[in-house]
Scaffold this active site. Structure first.
Site, short mmCIF file in Angstrom:
data_model
loop_
_atom_site.label_atom_id
_atom_site.label_comp_id
_atom_site.label_asym_id
_atom_site.label_seq_id
_atom_site.Cartn_x
_atom_site.Cartn_y
_atom_site.Cartn_z
CE1 TYR A 1 -2.83 -3.24 0.81
CE2 TYR A 1 -4.43 -1.46 0.95
CZ TYR A 1 -4.13 -2.80 0.82
OH TYR A 1 -5.15 -3.71 0.70
CG ASP B 1 -7.70 -4.37 2.81
OD1 ASP B 1 -8.78 -4.28 3.42
OD2 ASP B 1 -7.48 -3.79 1.73
#
Ligand code: NAD
Length: 345
Positions: free
Chosen positions: A124, A229
Site C-alpha cells: 500500500y 485488509d
C-alpha cells in the site's frame, strides 16, 4: 469533564448512521461535545479539496474522531479521503474486531477475533511502475520500525484487554526478506511479553483455512497491510458481514473510529442502512477515551436489540428503519445508564 470529539458524518448512508450513532453514544452517559465537520465530494466546490484543512485541524486538536464512510470516485477524481487521513495523521494501526452476536444469521458461534493490521506500508506504499509495455512492478516495503511498532500495539492491546495469544500472519516461506523481517520483528517484540502473552505464527494461506474451519481458536492476529485488509474482511464475514464490522485507525497523536463498510449510495437517505458498525466503532472510541463501562453498556444494549430481532434493519432480517433501530438501543440504554449513574452518586 466533557470529551471533545470530531464527528465527520461522511456521505451516502454516512449522515443518517452518524445521527443514529451520536444519539446512542449520548445515551451512554458519557458527556461528549461533538464538533461536526464535513469532508468528501460535498465540500469540493467550497474548499477545492475533499479534506479541508479545518477538518484535519479539528482531529489534531481533539485527538479523537468518529467518522462515517466517504465515497471515493473510481478511476478518476480526488484521492481517497480515508487513505489521506490515515497517512497525514500517522494512524499506523488498524484495529478491526470480529465478534459473534446472538441473533445474527451466521455459520459460526463463539468467534471473538481482534485483527491488528499495519496501516502504512507493505504494497500500500503505492510504489508501482511499468516495466516496458507488457509488465508492471509493485514494490512491497516492510521495515523493522513499522513492524515492531504494530507488533507492540498488538501485544499492548492483548495485555490491556485480557487477551491471551497473539498470532503473527505472514508468507515468510516465500518472501523471506520482507515477510521474514515482519516475522522476525514480531518475534523480537513477543520476547518482551513472554510469560504474559503467548505468541505463535501462521502462514497466511493456512491462516485463512484455519479461520474458516475453527475461528473460535484464535485471539489477536497481527498482520502486514495487505493480508490484514483481506483477512479482516474474511473475519467480518464470519460474524455477519459489513453492516456489523467496526474499525479504528490509531496513531500516537490521534485516532479515527469508522466502520469497515463504505457509503452504500443506493441506500442513501432511505433510513434503511444498519447503524451497528458505526455504533460499535463508537464503543471502541469510548474505550479509547477511557470509558470501558459506557462502551460495555452500549454493546450490551445493541446486542440485546439484535438478539431480540424485533427492531433491526432489513439486512439483519428485520423491517425497522435506521432511526427505529437506534431508538430501541437508546431505550435499552436509558435504564442501564440511569442505574450506573445512581451507583456512582
Ligand atoms: P459499501 O460498503 O458501501 O457497500 C457494499 C454493500 O454492502 C452495499 O451495497 C450494501 O448492500 C451493503 N452495506 C454496506 N454497509 C451497509 C450498512 N451499514 N447497512 C446495510 N447494508 C450495508 O461498498 P462499495 O459499494 O464498494 O463502496 C461504496 C463507496 O464507499 C465507494 O466510493 C468506496 O470507495 C467507499 N468506501 C469508503 C470507505 C470509508 O469511508 N472508510 C470504506 C469502504 C468503501
Amino acid at each position: 469533564m466533557a470529551h471533545r470529539v470530531t464527528l465527520i458524518p461522511g456521505d451516502g448512508i454516512g449522515p443518517e448512521l452518524a445521527e443514529a450513532s451520536r444519539r446512542v453514544l449520548d445515551a451512554s452517559g458519557v458527556e461528549i461535545e461533538w464538533e461536526v465537520v464535513d469532508a468528501g465530494e460535498g465540500v469540493m466546490a467550497e474548499y477545492g479539496t475533499p479534506l479541508p484543512e479545518h477538518v484535519l485541524e479539528s482531529i489534531i486538536r481533539n485527538k479523537v474522531a468518529l467518522k462515517g464512510p466517504i465515497t471515493t470516485p473510481v478511476g478518476e477524481g480526488f484521492r481517497s479521503v480515508n487513505v489521506t487521513l490515515r497517512q497525514t495523521l500517522g494512524l499506523y494501526a488498524n484495529l478491526r474486531p470480529a465478534r459473534s452476536m446472538k441473533g445474527l444469521d451466521t455459520r459460526y458461534e463463539g468467534v471473538d477475533l481482534i485483527i491488528v493490521r499495519e496501516n502504512t506500508e507493505d504494497l500500500y506504499a503505492g510504489i508501482e511502475h511499468r516495466v516496458g509495455r507488457d509488465a508492471a512492478e509493485s514494490i512491497k516495503i516492510i521495515t523493522r520500525e513499522a513492524s515492531e511498532r504494530i507488533a507492540r500495539f498488538a501485544f499492548e492491546y492483548a495485555v490491556a484487554n485480557g487477551r491471551h495469544t497473539v498470532t503473527a500472519v505472514h508468507k515468510a516461506n516465500i518472501m523471506k526478506l520482507s515477510d521474514g523481517l515482519f516475522l522476525e520483528s514480531c518475534r523480537t517484540v513477543a520476547a518482551e511479553y513472554e510469560g504474559r502473552i503467548a505468541f505463535e505464527d501462521r502462514i497466511v494461506d493456512n491462516m485463512c483455512m484455519q479461520l474458516v474451519q475453527k475461528p473460535e481458536q484464535y485471539d489477536v492476529l497481527v498482520l502486514p497491510n495487505l493480508y490484514g485488509d483481506i483477512v479482516s474482511d474474511l473475519a467480518a464475514g464470519l460474524v455477519g458481514g459489513l453492516g456489523v464490522a467496526p474499525g479504528a485507525n490509531i496513531g500516537p497523536d490521534a485516532a479515527v473510529f469508522e466502520p469497515v463498510h463504505g457509503s452504500a449510495p443506493k441506500y442513501a437517505g432511505l433510513d434503511r442502512a444498519n447503524p451497528t458498525a458505526l455504533i460499535l466503532s463508537g464503543a471502541l472510541m469510548l474505550r479509547h477515551l477511557g470509558r470501558p463501562d459506557a462502551a460495555e453498556r452500549v454493546e450490551t444494549a445493541l446486542r440485546a436489540v439484535i438478539a431480540e430481532g424485533r427492531t433491526v434493519t432489513s439486512d439483519l432480517g428485520g423491517s425497522a428503519g435506521t432511526t427505529q433501530f437506534a431508538d430501541a438501543i437508546v431505550d435499552r440504554l436509558a435504564s442501564t445508564t440511569a442505574s450506573a449513574a445512581a451507583r456512582t452518586n
